[in-house]
Design an enzyme around this catalytic site. Structure first.
Site, mmCIF file in Angstrom:
data_model
loop_
_atom_site.group_PDB
_atom_site.id
_atom_site.type_symbol
_atom_site.label_atom_id
_atom_site.label_comp_id
_atom_site.label_asym_id
_atom_site.label_seq_id
_atom_site.Cartn_x
_atom_site.Cartn_y
_atom_site.Cartn_z
ATOM 1 N N VAL A 107 -116.054 -85.983 50.948
ATOM 2 C CA VAL A 107 -115.263 -85.281 51.954
ATOM 3 C C VAL A 107 -116.184 -84.570 52.948
ATOM 4 O O VAL A 107 -115.971 -84.630 54.172
ATOM 5 C CB VAL A 107 -114.292 -84.281 51.291
ATOM 6 C CG1 VAL A 107 -113.672 -83.364 52.348
ATOM 7 C CG2 VAL A 107 -113.199 -85.021 50.530
ATOM 8 N N ALA A 158 -117.711 -87.173 55.253
ATOM 9 C CA ALA A 158 -116.764 -87.677 56.245
ATOM 10 C C ALA A 158 -116.375 -86.617 57.270
ATOM 11 O O ALA A 158 -116.159 -86.925 58.447
ATOM 12 C CB ALA A 158 -115.509 -88.198 55.549
ATOM 13 N N GLU A 159 -116.289 -85.379 56.828
ATOM 14 C CA GLU A 159 -115.814 -84.307 57.703
ATOM 15 C C GLU A 159 -116.892 -83.780 58.659
ATOM 16 O O GLU A 159 -116.615 -83.534 59.827
ATOM 17 C CB GLU A 159 -115.279 -83.144 56.864
ATOM 18 C CG GLU A 159 -114.011 -83.447 56.084
ATOM 19 C CD GLU A 159 -112.777 -83.476 56.978
ATOM 20 O OE1 GLU A 159 -112.899 -83.210 58.193
ATOM 21 O OE2 GLU A 159 -111.696 -83.785 56.462
ATOM 22 N N SER A 160 -118.096 -83.567 58.133
ATOM 23 C CA SER A 160 -119.107 -82.877 58.948
ATOM 24 C C SER A 160 -120.508 -83.455 58.861
ATOM 25 O O SER A 160 -121.416 -82.935 59.512
ATOM 26 C CB SER A 160 -119.174 -81.408 58.516
ATOM 27 O OG SER A 160 -119.694 -81.314 57.183
ATOM 28 N N TYR A 210 -109.516 -92.442 57.786
ATOM 29 C CA TYR A 210 -110.124 -91.388 56.971
ATOM 30 C C TYR A 210 -110.040 -91.715 55.478
ATOM 31 O O TYR A 210 -110.991 -91.485 54.730
ATOM 32 C CB TYR A 210 -109.415 -90.061 57.252
ATOM 33 C CG TYR A 210 -109.949 -88.877 56.494
ATOM 34 C CD1 TYR A 210 -111.080 -88.202 56.928
ATOM 35 C CD2 TYR A 210 -109.310 -88.412 55.344
ATOM 36 C CE1 TYR A 210 -111.577 -87.100 56.237
ATOM 37 C CE2 TYR A 210 -109.794 -87.312 54.651
ATOM 38 C CZ TYR A 210 -110.921 -86.665 55.103
ATOM 39 O OH TYR A 210 -111.409 -85.572 54.412
#
Length: 228
Positions: free
Chosen positions: A115, A118-120, A215
């Site tokens: 996560v 993928a997010e940052s 996502y």
């Protein structure tokens, strides 16, 4: 040529014939030929559900078509026990914070890392166009609800993001695709679809934003990357 399950059922329902009778045998051949010709001229029909990974099934090709190809074709499909994985993972930045949060809230370390990736991309100062902040991209309202006063603080962000993942896992019964869709698009939106499993969610994934569709696959693929 393949004969689908409907045609096969029709074939097996044909009364048994006496193969010693020339007339009966010819009749059976005529029936078989008719079914094959019907199959060849008919429009494509929906195929049966295919087993893609232990414990998880999706309609033929649906997830692939909606989420697109990745480097390893099946690496992003949910696998049995994906949310109970306690195995070793490849070390990353913030390793101790991630491991500690995973143990505290019962979330696989590989999933937390996926996560964050993928997010940052592990940037604690990341800010999205929508205003999500930090490693796990928490919105201000969500952060406050999780007790995060400074979303740019890696310890607080990972703590809050992992706690949020844990709550989603409980809410959606450990269905990984549903959890990830809820993390990206919001739990209310996902719950509103009425799906009760990943398989059901994938049958209506086109109703989710394209970003959310991508996502789901992105995080699943990243999780396999961090798992040893």
């Amino acid at each position: 040529m393949q004969i689908d399950s409907i045609s096969w059922k029709q074939m097996t329902d044909v009364p048994q014939v006496n193969t010693n009778s020339t007339g009966s045998a010819a009749g059976f051949v005529d029936v078989l030929s008719s079914l094959i010709q019907e199959e060849a001229s008919s429009q494509p029909v929906e195929r049966s559900i295919t087993q893609l990974a232990p414990g998880v099934t999706f309609k033929d090709g649906l997830l692939w078509q909606q989420l697109g190809a990745v480097q390893e074709s099946n690496s992003y499909y949910p696998v049995e026990g994906a949310l109970n994985d306690t195995g070793a993972t490849k070390p990353t930045t913030f390793e101790e914070l991630i491991t500690s949060a995973g143990e505290r809230y019962g979330v696989p370390v590989s999933l937390i890392k996926a996560v964050i990736d993928a997010e940052s991309s592990f940037d604690p100062n990341a800010v999205s166009s929508a205003g999500a902040k930090g490693l796990m991209q928490l919105m201000d309202g969500t952060a406050r609800g999780l007790g995060v006063s400074n979303p740019f603080d890696p310890a607080q962000n990972i703590e809050g993001g992992t706690k949020y993942l844990s709550s989603l896992i409980q809410r959606f019964g450990g269905e990984l695709a549903m959890v990830l869709a809820a993390y990206n698009a919001g739990p209310t939106r996902v719950a509103g679809l009425g799906a009760s499993s990943d398989e059901e969610l994938m049958s209506m994934v086109h109703m989710l934003p394209e970003e959310t569709q991508a996502y789901i696959g992105k995080v699943m693929n990243a999780q396999s990357k961090y798992s040893l």
